[in-house]
Design a protein around this motif. Structure first.
Motif, PDB file in Angstrom:
ATOM      1  N   PHE A  34     -10.722   1.587  26.088  1.00  0.00           N
ATOM      2  CA  PHE A  34     -10.402   0.852  27.324  1.00  0.00           C
ATOM      3  C   PHE A  34     -11.501  -0.144  27.681  1.00  0.00           C
ATOM      4  O   PHE A  34     -12.068  -0.086  28.779  1.00  0.00           O
ATOM      5  CB  PHE A  34     -10.209   1.844  28.481  1.00  0.00           C
ATOM      6  CG  PHE A  34      -9.129   2.861  28.253  1.00  0.00           C
ATOM      7  CD1 PHE A  34      -7.801   2.505  28.341  1.00  0.00           C
ATOM      8  CD2 PHE A  34      -9.445   4.185  27.958  1.00  0.00           C
ATOM      9  CE1 PHE A  34      -6.795   3.446  28.125  1.00  0.00           C
ATOM     10  CE2 PHE A  34      -8.456   5.128  27.752  1.00  0.00           C
ATOM     11  CZ  PHE A  34      -7.124   4.760  27.837  1.00  0.00           C
ATOM     12  N   GLU A  36     -11.453  -3.149  28.641  1.00  0.00           N
ATOM     13  CA  GLU A  36     -11.140  -4.035  29.769  1.00  0.00           C
ATOM     14  C   GLU A  36     -10.338  -3.322  30.851  1.00  0.00           C
ATOM     15  O   GLU A  36      -9.765  -3.977  31.726  1.00  0.00           O
ATOM     16  CB  GLU A  36     -10.339  -5.254  29.267  1.00  0.00           C
ATOM     17  CG  GLU A  36     -11.023  -6.049  28.173  1.00  0.00           C
ATOM     18  CD  GLU A  36     -12.283  -6.744  28.657  1.00  0.00           C
ATOM     19  OE1 GLU A  36     -12.329  -7.149  29.848  1.00  0.00           O
ATOM     20  OE2 GLU A  36     -13.228  -6.880  27.848  1.00  0.00           O
ATOM     21  N   ASP A  37     -10.259  -2.004  30.784  1.00  0.00           N
ATOM     22  CA  ASP A  37      -9.408  -1.239  31.706  1.00  0.00           C
ATOM     23  C   ASP A  37     -10.207  -0.104  32.337  1.00  0.00           C
ATOM     24  O   ASP A  37     -10.212   1.020  31.848  1.00  0.00           O
ATOM     25  CB  ASP A  37      -8.203  -0.691  30.936  1.00  0.00           C
ATOM     26  CG  ASP A  37      -7.264   0.144  31.791  1.00  0.00           C
ATOM     27  OD1 ASP A  37      -7.427   0.184  33.029  1.00  0.00           O
ATOM     28  OD2 ASP A  37      -6.365   0.775  31.201  1.00  0.00           O
ATOM     29  N   GLU A  39      -9.677   1.513  35.023  1.00  0.00           N
ATOM     30  CA  GLU A  39      -8.816   2.595  35.520  1.00  0.00           C
ATOM     31  C   GLU A  39      -8.470   3.567  34.391  1.00  0.00           C
ATOM     32  O   GLU A  39      -8.467   4.779  34.580  1.00  0.00           O
ATOM     33  CB  GLU A  39      -7.546   2.024  36.154  1.00  0.00           C
ATOM     34  CG  GLU A  39      -7.794   1.169  37.386  1.00  0.00           C
ATOM     35  CD  GLU A  39      -8.488   1.920  38.514  1.00  0.00           C
ATOM     36  OE1 GLU A  39      -8.192   3.107  38.723  1.00  0.00           O
ATOM     37  OE2 GLU A  39      -9.335   1.298  39.190  1.00  0.00           O
ATOM     38  N   GLY A  40      -8.163   3.039  33.199  1.00  0.00           N
ATOM     39  CA  GLY A  40      -7.880   3.889  32.057  1.00  0.00           C
ATOM     40  C   GLY A  40      -9.107   4.698  31.658  1.00  0.00           C
ATOM     41  O   GLY A  40      -9.017   5.877  31.319  1.00  0.00           O
TER      42      GLY A  40
END
Length: 70
Positions: A34, A36-37, A39-40
């Motif tokens: 993840f 760029e994520d 939240e993930g």
């Protein structure tokens, strides 16, 4: 957080070294999965954090063993 910290500070349970390594590996894996994520990444840590909290609470609620006889 206080309960988790209690488990990390008790080396005789084996929790500190085990979870330090496991948590570090998980964070590295999640950073790759993840990049760029956020939240993930955060969601990926949830299960391990809850496991650590359960174990820390169990440790905290377990009475200490009686002292050895003199």
């Amino acid at each position: 957080q206080e309960v988790v910290a209690a488990a990390w500070d008790v080396p005789e349970t084996g929790t500190c070294a085990f979870y330090t390594e496991k948590y570090g590996r998980l964070k590295e894996e999640l950073a790759r999965r993840f990049p760029e994520d956020i939240e993930g990444y955060i969601a990926g840590k949830d299960g391990l954090i809850k496991e650590m909290e359960r174990k820390a609470r169990a440790w905290r609620e377990t009475p200490p063993p009686p002292p050895p006889p003199p």
